[in-house]
Design a protein around this motif. Structure first.
Motif, PDB file in Angstrom:
ATOM      1  N   GLU A 115       0.832  -1.203   0.000  1.00  0.00           N
ATOM      2  CA  GLU A 115       0.000   0.000   0.000  1.00  0.00           C
ATOM      3  C   GLU A 115       0.865   1.251   0.000  1.00  0.00           C
ATOM      4  N   ARG A 116       1.973   1.216   0.745  1.00  0.00           N
ATOM      5  CA  ARG A 116       2.863   2.383   0.774  1.00  0.00           C
ATOM      6  C   ARG A 116       3.486   2.615  -0.600  1.00  0.00           C
ATOM      7  N   ARG A 119       0.876   4.187  -2.968  1.00  0.00           N
ATOM      8  CA  ARG A 119       0.664   5.610  -2.695  1.00  0.00           C
ATOM      9  C   ARG A 119       1.807   6.441  -3.277  1.00  0.00           C
ATOM     10  N   SER A 122       1.376   6.662  -7.017  1.00  0.00           N
ATOM     11  CA  SER A 122       0.289   7.591  -7.334  1.00  0.00           C
ATOM     12  C   SER A 122       0.768   9.037  -7.275  1.00  0.00           C
TER      13      SER A 122
END
Length: 344
Positions: A115-116, A119, A122
């Protein structure tokens, strides 16, 4: 070949009012007819009102519908592209190879490694302008998640769909990911190309160093980002809403650790740099600064440089229709009533 477009296409949503007006007009006409029927038979009433036309109000209503539509089309500014020209943009091609194996769910980097990383990617996409980006996901196998593109909104959309179940076979095939990325750049692009491998480095599948060396020989730089801390962390699993951790055959909790040595060797073979992520930063910005230093190649593309406005035709049509409506009376003209232009 000319290119047609609307400069302000959002105005076209106003066309939804047309069917609404048609329904309201029909309901109004039906209500009026029922009201008249209370006074007597329609044949008798029509005889008593010889100058009342049944078709003229409908005709005038249709005129106003076309008038309103013409005004809406004019506001949306229809245009024809009249001239093509070649523009040159500067940029590099960048492919990110993202590890989606189960070990990337470890929480030594919050909220977890995968998830890190998502992000950070993104945020990187948000900062791109003339560069092309592609996305490859890998675990035991490697797959193209997004072919190389400048469509940044689509890149973020595909990125959001990434999870550890997107690749069926578990493992960490870094070499396969680098080979796939090497073959995924635009064939006609002669500028600078870079691969960024984001993984915890637990490679058990293939020769990642050999794949990075082969990429470098083709002029493709291979950078690596190590996701995870040296001390590592357990891999969480969820069963019936309860959190547990992966265990080995002996029942011991599996600790996944960052294989920093492997990733340093891969980046060295690929003539790139290695960055270790932590809970403060992932390192993509550091790598992107390095990529920005690369000599940016010019990318050519054809665009329409001039557009001719066409809204004036719709304005003229609207004015003409207003004039026709003004000249059309609701009631029959006593001098022209014998002319059956509108029927009854």
């Amino acid at each position: 070949m000319e290119m047609f477009r609307f400069a302000h296409p959002d105005y076209l949503y106003a066309l939804v009012i047309i069917p609404i007006l048609v329904i309201l007009f029909w309901l109004s006409r039906r209500s009026r007819r029922k009201a008249l029927e209370r006074f007597g038979q329609m044949e008798t009433l029509e005889y008593l009102m010889p100058n009342v036309s049944k078709s003229r109000p409908v005709f005038k209503f249709i005129i106003w519908l076309f008038t309103l539509s013409s005004i809406i089309f004019a506001l949306s500014r229809p245009q024809f592209g009249s001239k093509l020209k070649t523009i040159k943009r500067e940029g590099v091609e960048l492919i990110i190879a993202l590890d989606v194996s189960n070990s990337m769910m470890a929480e030594d980097i919050q909220p977890n490694r995968l998830e890190r990383a998502k992000r950070a990617i993104s945020r990187l996409v948000d900062n791109l302008s003339d560069d092309k980006i592609g996305l490859i996901v890998f675990a035991g196998d490697a797959y193209t998640q997004l072919p190389i593109t400048t469509d940044y909104p689509s890149a973020k959309l595909f990125l959001n769909a990434v999870n550890t179940e997107i690749v069926p076979r578990q493992g960490t095939a870094i070499g396969a990911a680098i080979e796939l990325a090497t073959n995924s750049f635009s064939p006609q692009f002669e500028g600078n190309k870079a691969i960024v491998v984001i993984t915890d480095g637990e490679n058990h599948e293939d020769d990642a160093i050999g794949a990075a060396t082969a990429a470098a020989e083709k002029g493709i730089i291979v950078h690596t980002i190590g996701m995870g801390l040296p001390q590592g962390g357990p891999i969480p699993i969820y069963r019936n809403g309860q959190k547990d951790y992966r265990k080995d055959k002996e029942g011991n909790v599996v600790i996944t650790k960052l294989n920093e040595t492997m990733l340093q060797q891969v980046s060295a073979a690929g003539k790139g740099i290695y960055v270790r992520a932590n809970n403060a930063q992932v390192g993509l910005n550091t790598l992107f600064n390095e990529i920005d230093k690369m000599e940016e190649a010019e990318m050519e593309s054809l665009v329409y440089s001039e557009y001719e406005e066409q809204y004036q035709w719709f304005i003229a049509l609207a004015l003409l229709l207003i004039l026709v409506d003004f000249m059309t009376l609701e009631r029959k003209n006593k001098y022209l009533k014998n002319i059956k232009l509108f029927g009854r």
